[in-house]
Design a protein around this motif. Structure first.
Motif, short mmCIF file in Angstrom:
data_model
loop_
_atom_site.label_atom_id
_atom_site.label_comp_id
_atom_site.label_asym_id
_atom_site.label_seq_id
_atom_site.Cartn_x
_atom_site.Cartn_y
_atom_site.Cartn_z
N VAL A 3 0.85 -1.19 0.00
CA VAL A 3 0.00 0.00 0.00
C VAL A 3 0.89 1.24 0.00
N MET A 4 0.43 2.27 -0.65
CA MET A 4 1.16 3.53 -0.64
C MET A 4 1.12 4.11 0.77
N ARG A 5 2.29 4.37 1.33
CA ARG A 5 2.36 4.92 2.68
C ARG A 5 1.65 6.28 2.73
N GLY A 6 0.71 6.42 3.66
CA GLY A 6 0.00 7.68 3.82
C GLY A 6 -1.21 7.85 2.92
N ALA A 7 -1.45 6.88 2.02
CA ALA A 7 -2.56 7.01 1.08
C ALA A 7 -3.88 6.60 1.73
N ALA A 8 -4.97 7.12 1.19
CA ALA A 8 -6.31 6.73 1.62
C ALA A 8 -6.93 5.86 0.53
N HIS A 9 -7.58 4.77 0.96
CA HIS A 9 -8.24 3.88 0.01
C HIS A 9 -9.73 3.88 0.34
N PHE A 10 -10.34 2.74 0.59
CA PHE A 10 -11.72 2.74 1.04
C PHE A 10 -11.75 2.39 2.52
N ALA A 11 -12.76 2.91 3.21
CA ALA A 11 -12.76 2.93 4.68
C ALA A 11 -12.58 1.54 5.30
N ARG A 12 -13.28 0.55 4.79
CA ARG A 12 -13.18 -0.79 5.39
C ARG A 12 -11.75 -1.30 5.36
N PHE A 13 -11.10 -1.13 4.24
CA PHE A 13 -9.72 -1.60 4.09
C PHE A 13 -8.77 -0.78 4.96
N ASP A 14 -8.91 0.54 4.94
CA ASP A 14 -8.00 1.40 5.69
C ASP A 14 -8.08 1.15 7.19
N LYS A 15 -9.27 0.84 7.69
CA LYS A 15 -9.46 0.65 9.12
C LYS A 15 -9.20 -0.79 9.59
N ASP A 16 -9.01 -1.69 8.65
CA ASP A 16 -8.86 -3.11 8.97
C ASP A 16 -7.44 -3.40 9.48
N ARG A 17 -7.31 -3.67 10.75
CA ARG A 17 -6.01 -3.93 11.36
C ARG A 17 -5.55 -5.38 11.20
N GLU A 18 -6.44 -6.22 10.67
CA GLU A 18 -6.08 -7.62 10.48
C GLU A 18 -5.39 -7.85 9.13
N MET A 19 -5.50 -6.89 8.23
CA MET A 19 -4.84 -7.01 6.94
C MET A 19 -3.33 -6.85 7.09
N ILE A 20 -2.59 -7.59 6.29
CA ILE A 20 -1.13 -7.47 6.28
C ILE A 20 -0.76 -6.43 5.24
N LYS A 21 -0.51 -5.21 5.68
CA LYS A 21 -0.22 -4.11 4.77
C LYS A 21 1.27 -3.78 4.82
N VAL A 22 1.87 -3.70 3.66
CA VAL A 22 3.30 -3.39 3.54
C VAL A 22 3.44 -2.01 2.92
N PRO A 23 3.79 -0.99 3.71
CA PRO A 23 3.88 0.38 3.18
C PRO A 23 5.02 0.53 2.17
N VAL A 24 4.74 1.22 1.08
CA VAL A 24 5.75 1.53 0.06
C VAL A 24 5.65 3.00 -0.30
N THR A 25 6.68 3.52 -0.95
CA THR A 25 6.72 4.94 -1.25
C THR A 25 6.10 5.29 -2.60
N SER A 26 5.89 4.31 -3.47
CA SER A 26 5.33 4.60 -4.79
C SER A 26 4.75 3.32 -5.40
N GLU A 27 3.93 3.49 -6.43
CA GLU A 27 3.38 2.34 -7.14
C GLU A 27 4.48 1.57 -7.85
N GLN A 28 5.51 2.28 -8.28
CA GLN A 28 6.63 1.62 -8.95
C GLN A 28 7.34 0.67 -7.97
N VAL A 29 7.54 1.13 -6.74
CA VAL A 29 8.16 0.27 -5.73
C VAL A 29 7.25 -0.92 -5.42
N ALA A 30 5.94 -0.68 -5.36
CA ALA A 30 4.99 -1.76 -5.10
C ALA A 30 5.11 -2.84 -6.17
#
Length: 256
Positions: A138-165
């Motif tokens: 996921v883009m570090r600091g980005a907003a997506h949709f509320a359910r996903f953003d608030k879900d603490r059970e998801m394994i989210k790996v912050p990245v600095t850009s879509e290219q890095v992702a």
């Protein structure tokens, strides 16, 4: 003695002028590298936000100072008041606590948040629950949709850009990355990335996505901010803002 006393008056009075009243002629604008909407590579930064702000700054006699930064760093600097303006931000209640958003939005996308995986992974995500257990870039600091953003059970790996992702996905360091379908695929084509190696998963979250210009809390209080807002809204009312976004394949700006 009188002359000496009078000479000190301006200095004494200046000590009582609030800092907010001291207006700068240079406005700092945070720009992240997010083609085709903005680019910080090359000799000079360019992009849609600068296309909008440049004629406004010229009319007000202001100088724009571009501060190139990764997206998450740009957001942090804006929240801390280290820069004055940033664009392309999704408006959320959390962000509204520290930032001032300028209406109307200049980016309007009727697109989907999509999850991309490697084509040969054999993965099939048909519903939200299937995302659990997957490493998602996921883009570090980005907003997506509320359910996903608030879900603490998801394994989210912050990245600095879509290219890095994408690079992490290609190297097997993540299983998926999430992006706005319309902008992600356009960006990947501009960056000449191997989209043929990816597949869009069936599950998607469709939404109307709006990108706003926003001010830092301190800058929003200045007369320059109020003048910029007024001229910006005049551009929207007069249709000039629609002409400015047209080269970026964005829809017309909604008027008041």
């Amino acid at each position: 003695m009188k002359m000496r006393t009078v000479c000190w008056v301006p200095l004494i009075l200046s000590l009582f002028i609030p800092m907010a009243a001291v207006q700068a002629s240079t406005i700092t604008v945070a720009i992240d590298h997010a083609p085709p909407y903005s680019s910080t590579h090359g000799a000079q930064a360019k992009g849609l936000l600068l296309d909008i702000l440049t004629p406004i700054a010229d009319e007000l006699g202001l100088e724009l100072k571009v501060v190139p930064c990764p997206f998450s760093r740009c957001v942090h600097m804006l929240e801390q008041g280290e820069v004055d303006i940033m664009g392309g931000l999704i408006r959320t209640k959390q962000r509204e606590q520290g930032l001032t958003f300028v209406t109307p939005a200049y980016m309007a996308l009727h697109s989907s948040f999509r999850f991309y995986s490697l084509r040969d992974s054999g993965m099939e995500i048909t519903g939200y629950e299937a995302l659990y257990g997957k490493r998602i870039a996921v883009m570090r600091g980005a907003a997506h949709f509320a359910r996903f953003d608030k879900d603490r059970e998801m394994i989210k790996v912050p990245v600095t850009s879509e290219q890095v992702a994408l690079q992490m996905l290609l190297k097997g360091r993540v299983d998926l990355f999430i992006g706005v379908e319309e902008t992600a695929e356009h960006a990947m084509s501009i960056l000449q990335q191997p989209m043929h190696k990816l597949v869009k998963q069936p599950y998607q979250y469709r939404d109307s996505i709006f990108g706003y210009m926003a001010y830092s809390r301190d800058f929003a209080k200045t007369s320059q901010a109020k003048q910029i807002t007024s001229l910006y809204q005049d551009l929207a009312e007069g249709g000039q803002l629609t002409e400015l976004v047209k080269p970026y394949a964005l829809p017309p700006i909604a008027r008041y």
